[in-house]
Design a protein around this motif. Structure first.
Motif, mmCIF file in Angstrom:
data_model
loop_
_atom_site.group_PDB
_atom_site.id
_atom_site.type_symbol
_atom_site.label_atom_id
_atom_site.label_comp_id
_atom_site.label_asym_id
_atom_site.label_seq_id
_atom_site.Cartn_x
_atom_site.Cartn_y
_atom_site.Cartn_z
ATOM 1 N N THR A 170 37.505 61.726 33.429
ATOM 2 C CA THR A 170 36.169 62.260 33.450
ATOM 3 C C THR A 170 35.579 61.968 32.271
ATOM 4 O O THR A 170 36.203 61.525 31.220
ATOM 5 C CB THR A 170 36.093 63.778 33.896
ATOM 6 N N HIS A 174 28.234 65.846 33.708
ATOM 7 C CA HIS A 174 29.561 64.996 33.494
ATOM 8 C C HIS A 174 29.539 64.269 34.844
ATOM 9 O O HIS A 174 29.105 64.225 35.434
ATOM 10 C CB HIS A 174 30.634 66.004 33.799
ATOM 11 N N TRP A 198 27.585 65.009 38.175
ATOM 12 C CA TRP A 198 26.814 66.170 38.486
ATOM 13 C C TRP A 198 25.709 65.931 37.506
ATOM 14 O O TRP A 198 25.714 65.505 36.540
ATOM 15 C CB TRP A 198 27.611 67.486 37.837
ATOM 16 N N TYR A 253 21.695 72.258 40.843
ATOM 17 C CA TYR A 253 22.444 71.229 40.376
ATOM 18 C C TYR A 253 22.967 70.262 41.617
ATOM 19 O O TYR A 253 23.130 70.808 42.766
ATOM 20 C CB TYR A 253 23.988 72.187 40.140
ATOM 21 N N VAL A 293 34.693 70.133 34.141
ATOM 22 C CA VAL A 293 35.180 69.382 35.555
ATOM 23 C C VAL A 293 36.530 68.953 35.417
ATOM 24 O O VAL A 293 37.210 68.496 34.148
ATOM 25 C CB VAL A 293 34.024 68.078 35.578
ATOM 26 N N THR A 345 32.815 78.193 40.128
ATOM 27 C CA THR A 345 32.915 76.832 40.233
ATOM 28 C C THR A 345 32.081 76.320 41.603
ATOM 29 O O THR A 345 31.859 76.785 42.484
ATOM 30 C CB THR A 345 34.489 76.533 40.569
ATOM 31 N N CYS A 401 25.150 67.124 42.951
ATOM 32 C CA CYS A 401 26.314 66.413 42.915
ATOM 33 C C CYS A 401 26.091 64.822 43.519
ATOM 34 O O CYS A 401 25.069 64.736 44.677
ATOM 35 C CB CYS A 401 27.588 66.823 43.786
ATOM 36 N N LEU A 455 32.614 71.470 39.610
ATOM 37 C CA LEU A 455 31.813 71.820 38.509
ATOM 38 C C LEU A 455 32.135 73.322 38.034
ATOM 39 O O LEU A 455 31.678 74.148 38.709
ATOM 40 C CB LEU A 455 30.433 71.610 38.341
ATOM 41 N N ARG A 456 32.490 73.607 36.688
ATOM 42 C CA ARG A 456 33.098 74.925 36.478
ATOM 43 C C ARG A 456 32.018 75.416 35.387
ATOM 44 O O ARG A 456 31.993 74.604 34.321
ATOM 45 C CB ARG A 456 34.544 75.016 35.924
ATOM 46 N N TYR A 488 29.820 73.525 30.680
ATOM 47 C CA TYR A 488 30.756 73.088 32.031
ATOM 48 C C TYR A 488 31.836 72.341 31.625
ATOM 49 O O TYR A 488 31.860 71.495 30.763
ATOM 50 C CB TYR A 488 29.368 72.097 32.631
#
Lengths: 115, 113
Positions: free
Chosen positions: B55, B47, B34, B89, B66, B20, B91, B76-77, B64
């Motif tokens: 979301t 996302h 993201w 990445y 979220v 994550t 955010c 974010l997973r 991914y």
């Protein structure tokens, strides 16, 4: 189709000269915003300037101005009196309000200011 | 204000691992998103969220997940990391759905081996 097109992968400008970075966009949304961001080699994204689709005047922020030509769907960034610290990647972006406020970015232009 | 914070700054994963990426903002922004940045591709939206509990998918959501349980946090997973997810990445957050400026975090550089 690309939402944002930046056709200049790399640009060079002499220090103290002005430079124009090109950006064209594609949208059918009547309400949108156009943005320019600067990304120096350190990697952070820095907001420079914004233009709304209904704005009548071109946006200006210090040495940055946005040349907004709505009919041509272009939003070029003009940097006046270039400085060495302006060397960076520059990204044009668009936000469509009616389609969930998604942001779309161009592929960027690398600007190098020559002393 | 700390602005938008992201952790970790760097991460190396093996294919198939999960992790994550954390993102938090202290500006009470409703809109968070993201992005991934790949060479020659600019930033692509993965996302986004227009508020706590809401979301939606962006341009490249596959692989991914979220969630947005609070206004401040938007993790974010990566469910099963793949080499194609090697990227930087970012955010970002902004005031409301029509907020003008997006504030970006410093980025997370992820390598998947």
């Amino acid at each position: 189709a690309q939402k944002i097109t930046q056709t200049q992968p790399g640009m060079f400008v002499q220090e103290k000269e002005a430079v124009t970075l090109d950006c064209t966009y594609d949208t059918s949304d009547p309400s949108y915003g156009l943005f320019w961001y600067k990304q120096p080699s350190s990697g952070e994204m820095i907001f420079l300037i914004y233009q709304g689709s209904y704005d009548q005047q071109n946006a200006t922020e210090g040495r940055y101005s946005l040349n907004f030509q709505k009919a041509r769907k272009s939003a070029n960034l003009v940097i006046s009196a270039s400085q060495l610290g302006d060397s960076a990647m520059y990204f044009c972006a668009m936000r469509e309000i009616s389609t969930g406020n998604q942001f779309y970015f161009g592929t960027g232009t690398s600007l190098t200011v020559i002393p | 204000n700390a602005g938008v914070t992201q952790t970790p700054k760097f991460q190396v994963l093996k294919t198939g691992q999960s992790m994550t990426l954390q993102c938090a903002q202290d500006m009470n922004h409703e809109y968070m998103s993201w992005y991934r940045q790949d060479p020659g591709m600019g930033l692509r939206l993965i996302h986004y969220s227009v508020g706590a509990g809401i979301t939606d998918q962006g341009e490249v959501p596959n692989g991914y997940n979220v969630s947005r349980s609070t206004t401040e946090d938007f993790p974010l997973r990566l469910l099963s990391a793949a080499p194609s997810q090697t990227s930087v990445y970012f955010c970002a957050s902004s005031y409301g759905p029509t907020g003008l400026e997006q504030f970006f975090g410093p980025g997370t550089r992820l390598t998947v081996l």
